[in-house]
Design a protein around this motif. Structure first.
Motif, PDB file in Angstrom:
ATOM      1  N   PRO A  54       0.799  -1.230   0.000  1.00 20.92           N
ATOM      2  CA  PRO A  54       0.000   0.000   0.000  1.00 20.92           C
ATOM      3  C   PRO A  54       0.833   1.283   0.000  1.00 20.92           C
ATOM      4  N   GLN A  55       2.104   1.194   0.372  1.00 18.44           N
ATOM      5  CA  GLN A  55       2.958   2.398   0.308  1.00 18.44           C
ATOM      6  C   GLN A  55       3.114   2.881  -1.130  1.00 18.44           C
ATOM      7  N   ILE A  56       3.079   1.936  -2.090  1.00 19.78           N
ATOM      8  CA  ILE A  56       3.183   2.355  -3.495  1.00 19.78           C
ATOM      9  C   ILE A  56       1.825   2.347  -4.194  1.00 19.78           C
ATOM     10  N   ALA A  57       0.845   1.673  -3.584  1.00 18.27           N
ATOM     11  CA  ALA A  57      -0.480   1.557  -4.205  1.00 18.27           C
ATOM     12  C   ALA A  57      -1.575   1.752  -3.155  1.00 18.27           C
ATOM     13  N   PRO A  58      -1.816   3.014  -2.747  1.00 20.43           N
ATOM     14  CA  PRO A  58      -2.794   3.269  -1.687  1.00 20.43           C
ATOM     15  C   PRO A  58      -4.252   3.169  -2.138  1.00 20.43           C
ATOM     16  N   GLY A  59      -4.513   3.161  -3.442  1.00 22.37           N
ATOM     17  CA  GLY A  59      -5.879   3.269  -3.942  1.00 22.37           C
ATOM     18  C   GLY A  59      -6.627   1.958  -3.999  1.00 22.37           C
ATOM     19  N   VAL A  60      -6.765   1.289  -2.835  1.00 23.45           N
ATOM     20  CA  VAL A  60      -7.514   0.039  -2.748  1.00 23.45           C
ATOM     21  C   VAL A  60      -8.381   0.060  -1.491  1.00 23.45           C
ATOM     22  N   GLY A  61      -9.452  -0.744  -1.507  1.00 25.15           N
ATOM     23  CA  GLY A  61     -10.401  -0.740  -0.394  1.00 25.15           C
ATOM     24  C   GLY A  61      -9.940  -1.539   0.821  1.00 25.15           C
ATOM     25  N   THR A  62      -9.095  -2.543   0.581  1.00 27.53           N
ATOM     26  CA  THR A  62      -8.632  -3.391   1.691  1.00 27.53           C
ATOM     27  C   THR A  62      -7.115  -3.348   1.735  1.00 27.53           C
ATOM     28  N   VAL A  63      -6.600  -2.407   2.488  1.00 30.58           N
ATOM     29  CA  VAL A  63      -5.157  -2.159   2.548  1.00 30.58           C
ATOM     30  C   VAL A  63      -4.506  -3.162   3.497  1.00 30.58           C
ATOM     31  N   ILE A  64      -3.565  -3.952   2.975  1.00 33.81           N
ATOM     32  CA  ILE A  64      -2.825  -4.910   3.804  1.00 33.81           C
ATOM     33  C   ILE A  64      -1.335  -4.613   3.627  1.00 33.81           C
ATOM     34  N   PRO A  65      -0.653  -4.140   4.698  1.00 33.60           N
ATOM     35  CA  PRO A  65       0.763  -3.801   4.553  1.00 33.60           C
ATOM     36  C   PRO A  65       1.612  -5.035   4.230  1.00 33.60           C
ATOM     37  N   GLY A  66       2.818  -4.784   3.752  1.00 29.75           N
ATOM     38  CA  GLY A  66       3.776  -5.867   3.559  1.00 29.75           C
ATOM     39  C   GLY A  66       3.657  -6.600   2.247  1.00 29.75           C
ATOM     40  N   GLY A  67       3.200  -5.911   1.202  1.00 30.58           N
ATOM     41  CA  GLY A  67       3.102  -6.541  -0.113  1.00 30.58           C
ATOM     42  C   GLY A  67       4.374  -6.389  -0.913  1.00 30.58           C
ATOM     43  N   PRO A  68       4.370  -6.920  -2.137  1.00 29.58           N
ATOM     44  CA  PRO A  68       5.542  -6.794  -2.998  1.00 29.58           C
ATOM     45  C   PRO A  68       5.927  -5.336  -3.239  1.00 29.58           C
ATOM     46  N   THR A  69       7.229  -5.115  -3.315  1.00 22.32           N
ATOM     47  CA  THR A  69       7.753  -3.788  -3.643  1.00 22.32           C
ATOM     48  C   THR A  69       7.565  -3.527  -5.140  1.00 22.32           C
ATOM     49  N   TYR A  70       7.894  -2.322  -5.547  1.00 27.45           N
ATOM     50  CA  TYR A  70       7.824  -1.979  -6.969  1.00 27.45           C
ATOM     51  C   TYR A  70       8.676  -2.944  -7.801  1.00 27.45           C
ATOM     52  N   ARG A  71       9.904  -3.185  -7.376  1.00 28.12           N
ATOM     53  CA  ARG A  71      10.793  -4.047  -8.160  1.00 28.12           C
ATOM     54  C   ARG A  71      10.310  -5.498  -8.166  1.00 28.12           C
ATOM     55  N   GLU A  72       9.813  -5.975  -7.025  1.00 31.23           N
ATOM     56  CA  GLU A  72       9.296  -7.352  -6.989  1.00 31.23           C
ATOM     57  C   GLU A  72       8.106  -7.503  -7.930  1.00 31.23           C
ATOM     58  N   ALA A  73       7.233  -6.498  -7.923  1.00 33.78           N
ATOM     59  CA  ALA A  73       6.058  -6.537  -8.800  1.00 33.78           C
ATOM     60  C   ALA A  73       6.491  -6.488 -10.264  1.00 33.78           C
ATOM     61  N   GLN A  74       7.482  -5.654 -10.578  1.00 29.93           N
ATOM     62  CA  GLN A  74       7.984  -5.581 -11.958  1.00 29.93           C
ATOM     63  C   GLN A  74       8.547  -6.927 -12.399  1.00 29.93           C
ATOM     64  N   LEU A  75       9.336  -7.559 -11.526  1.00 28.95           N
ATOM     65  CA  LEU A  75       9.917  -8.860 -11.870  1.00 28.95           C
ATOM     66  C   LEU A  75       8.817  -9.888 -12.124  1.00 28.95           C
ATOM     67  N   CYS A  76       7.816  -9.886 -11.269  1.00 25.03           N
ATOM     68  CA  CYS A  76       6.659 -10.776 -11.430  1.00 25.03           C
ATOM     69  C   CYS A  76       6.056 -10.605 -12.822  1.00 25.03           C
ATOM     70  N   MET A  77       5.801  -9.359 -13.205  1.00 24.18           N
ATOM     71  CA  MET A  77       5.168  -9.078 -14.506  1.00 24.18           C
ATOM     72  C   MET A  77       6.098  -9.430 -15.666  1.00 24.18           C
ATOM     73  N   GLU A  78       7.368  -9.108 -15.529  1.00 22.41           N
ATOM     74  CA  GLU A  78       8.324  -9.377 -16.620  1.00 22.41           C
ATOM     75  C   GLU A  78       8.474 -10.880 -16.853  1.00 22.41           C
ATOM     76  N   MET A  79       8.470 -11.648 -15.765  1.00 22.74           N
ATOM     77  CA  MET A  79       8.602 -13.111 -15.928  1.00 22.74           C
ATOM     78  C   MET A  79       7.358 -13.709 -16.582  1.00 22.74           C
TER      79      MET A  79
END
Length: 303
Positions: A233-258
């Motif tokens: 949520p630090q990088i993506a606050p615009g959600v209804g159910t905020v749960i801290p401790g998700g993937p970082t920007y780089r982790e999310a990018q790697l996920c998508m690139e793979m």
């Protein structure tokens, strides 16, 4: 040339907070169409689906807005199935995650008709494997995976004409970090493969994705159901159910690139974006950035 169809589903009918109904427009404002076109993709924006308004009522027999949820999911099912039949890659712009029932049941139906195997990547902070018995809220956006696996009300599990629509073996859940106690037991009983945040912390996103994408072949349809609350949520606050401790920007990018590297992506949901809770549309802009990576934008000058 890849042909992509954007389908807006502007409803928060299954959610516990209002605002996800504005998600499709926020994605368009964040330039999802032109961004994909810049990668040589032909984009067809089909506009928004129609469905009943959100009556904002308490649950009845353990489900909130069941009749309305079924109406929206039937509309989604028909729209997604029509695009797959045309040979297009549908991108469902949600809307809350209950709409995954209509979308994925359409993909499963298409796979049955074309003799393809199905692999579903469920990118989410939540397992969404609740039932009316397990959840006090009755919010159906916490139930789509259970419904797709045949555990839910008739009106929802029968969408797409086959019960269950999918086998739990076809799903890989990634980024999970909020699961109710009863739901956790049910997930284990059903044998869902879950790469939760502890797994990602210990083994890394690369290892999780290698396993999640293992054994894909040219006869596999890869569907990605991307709940924006998957992200930290630090990088993506615009959600209804905020749960801290998700993937970082780089982790999310790697996920998508793979995922992009497999060349198998054939349908996509982008769910739970809530502009009412966002900051200057930054979550939508980030979502578009990640979708661009899903379609082959790479940070490295890959040969």
């Amino acid at each position: 040339m890849t042909k992509v169809s954007l389908i807006g589903a502007p409803t928060d009918i299954g959610a516990g907070a209002r605002g996800a109904s504005m998600g499709p427009e926020a994605m368009r404002v964040a330039q999802i169409g032109p961004t994909l076109e810049a990668h040589g993709i032909e984009v067809f924006d089909r506009g928004n689906l129609q469905g009943p308004p959100n009556p904002w009522l308490p649950p009845v027999d353990g489900f909130r807005h069941l009749h309305e949820v079924a109406a929206w999911n039937n509309a989604v099912h028909e729209a997604v199935h029509a695009e797959l039949k045309l040979g297009h890659l549908p991108i469902l712009l949600g809307g809350d995650h209950c709409l995954g029932i209509g979308s994925i049941s359409a993909v499963a139906r298409h796979c049955r008709e074309t003799g393809k195997k199905l692999r579903i990547l469920w990118l989410d902070a939540h397992a969404d494997f609740n039932t009316a018995v397990l959840t006090p809220s009755g919010n159906i956006h916490g139930m789509p995976v259970a419904c797709l696996c045949g555990h839910g009300p008739q009106e929802l599990i029968e969408i797409g004409g086959k019960v269950p629509a999918i086998s739990p073996k076809w799903i890989r859940q990634i980024g999970i970090r909020s699961v109710d106690a009863g739901e956790k037991k049910f997930v284990h009983e059903m044998g869902l493969e879950v790469f939760d945040m502890r797994y990602i912390d210990e083994m890394g996103m690369r290892h999780a994705m290698e396993l999640a994408l293992a054994t894909l072949d040219e006869n596999t349809h890869l569907h990605v159901s991307f709940d924006v609350d998957f992200l930290d949520p630090q990088i993506a606050p615009g959600v209804g159910t905020v749960i801290p401790g998700g993937p970082t920007y780089r982790e999310a990018q790697l996920c998508m690139e793979m995922i992009a590297d497999t060349g198998r992506l054939a349908s996509l949901d982008v769910m739970e974006l809530n502009p009412a809770l966002d900051v200057r549309n930054q979550t939508a802009v980030l979502a578009v950035d990640l979708i661009e990576s899903l379609f082959g934008k790479s940070t490295l000058m890959r040969k």
